[in-house]
Design a protein around this motif. Structure first.
Motif, PDB file in Angstrom:
ATOM      1  N   SER A 203      57.346  42.928  28.186  1.00 43.81           N
ATOM      2  CA  SER A 203      57.379  43.704  29.413  1.00 43.81           C
ATOM      3  C   SER A 203      56.235  43.282  30.339  1.00 43.81           C
ATOM      4  N   ILE A 204      56.566  43.085  31.612  1.00 46.19           N
ATOM      5  CA  ILE A 204      55.591  42.676  32.622  1.00 46.19           C
ATOM      6  C   ILE A 204      55.336  43.846  33.559  1.00 46.19           C
ATOM      7  N   MET A 240      61.030  43.343  33.646  1.00 46.49           N
ATOM      8  CA  MET A 240      60.236  43.950  34.713  1.00 46.49           C
ATOM      9  C   MET A 240      60.979  45.149  35.259  1.00 46.49           C
ATOM     10  N   SER A 242      61.226  47.891  38.707  1.00 50.70           N
ATOM     11  CA  SER A 242      60.886  48.111  40.104  1.00 50.70           C
ATOM     12  C   SER A 242      61.497  49.431  40.557  1.00 50.70           C
TER      13      SER A 242
END
Length: 281
Positions: A203-204, A240, A242
């Protein structure tokens, strides 16, 4: 350049190679600078199978774990660099070519280690080497970078960004328990990311680039490094997230090879608030 030859200062150690170089770059790392006593080193990489020493055998020096540098034992000229990480290639010092004018550099690598007094205006792209933080460093500059980069979300996303609650101690803990990587230049952080290994994925989070340094490929360089870390950890996916409102980010992620894979909701919300993106490595 299609093949070439080269030699040391005294002419005792010589080499030849066939075919075009795999790459041609200027290196600014400290070890190369110290090995050559020069502000940076110009390299070309060639296939090991097409290369041969044609004169006297060079001497070798193990300059760091897994790295061997070849040089002339008579005049001391640095000739080549080899690393166990790339056994199929050998890197030659461009200035040792019999025709160094044939060298065509395409960029600067390890730019984050360049000397402060060095001024270059060749227009070539620069590539930084991300540095992993241990948690013992001063995390305030990284925290300020994240907060500045995420400030544009204020008044757009609901709930507000978690960057408001983030502290330097939080970042230090993430560096110790996970991974925090930074691209810096002359001690100033330009970009950062937090990596958290999870089952089946890496996970970023908190991917941030400083104002004035955007659109220079720093985020892409960090994501490429994240992919390398995922492979090293045996994890097949990068992930990722958002906020749903940040459609510009969604398009940027897609341009970098990420695909939308799901939606999640923050506690207390009955609608999706975040979008998840994945990329195979």
């Amino acid at each position: 350049m299609d093949g070439g030859t080269g030699r040391c200062l005294c002419g005792a150690v010589r080499y030849a190679f066939g075919g075009a170089p795999d790459w041609q770059v200027h290196c600014h790392c400290e070890s190369c600078r110290r090995a050559t006593a020069a502000p940076f080193t110009s390299f070309l990489g060639v296939a090991r199978e097409s290369f041969r020493w044609t004169g006297a055998a060079p001497a070798t020096y193990a300059s760091s774990p897994g790295v061997t540098r070849s040089f002339c034992p008579a005049c001391g000229t640095q000739m080549a660099y080899q690393t166990e990480a790339r056994p199929e290639g050998i890197d030659l010092y461009a200035a040792t070519l019999d025709d160094p004018a044939a060298y065509r550099p395409t960029g600067h690598v390890h730019w984050n280690e360049h000397l402060a007094w060095l001024r270059l205006a060749d227009g070539l792209p620069v590539h930084h080497t991300p540095r992993r933080l241990t948690g013992g460093e001063d995390m305030e500059p990284i925290l300020n970078l994240v907060r500045e980069a995420f400030a544009y979300m204020d008044g757009i996303v609901d709930p507000p960004s978690s960057a408001h609650r983030l502290t330097a101690a939080d970042l230090a803990a993430r560096a110790r328990d996970g991974e925090v990587w930074v691209i810096d230049e002359l001690g100033v952080p330009l970009a950062c990311m937090v990596l958290t290994p999870e089952p089946g994925r890496l996970s970023i989070g908190k991917l941030a680039v400083a104002a004035g340094h955007r659109r220079k490929g720093l985020a892409r360089q960090l994501l490429d490094h994240a992919a390398a870390r995922a492979r090293a950890l045996g994890l097949p996916l990068l992930e990722m997230r958002s906020r749903v409102e940040l459609t510009g980010n969604h398009a940027a992620f897609a341009a970098m090879g990420f695909a939308r894979s799901g939606e999640t909701a923050h506690p207390g919300y009955d609608r999706p608030t975040s979008v998840t993106f994945e990329r195979a490595v």
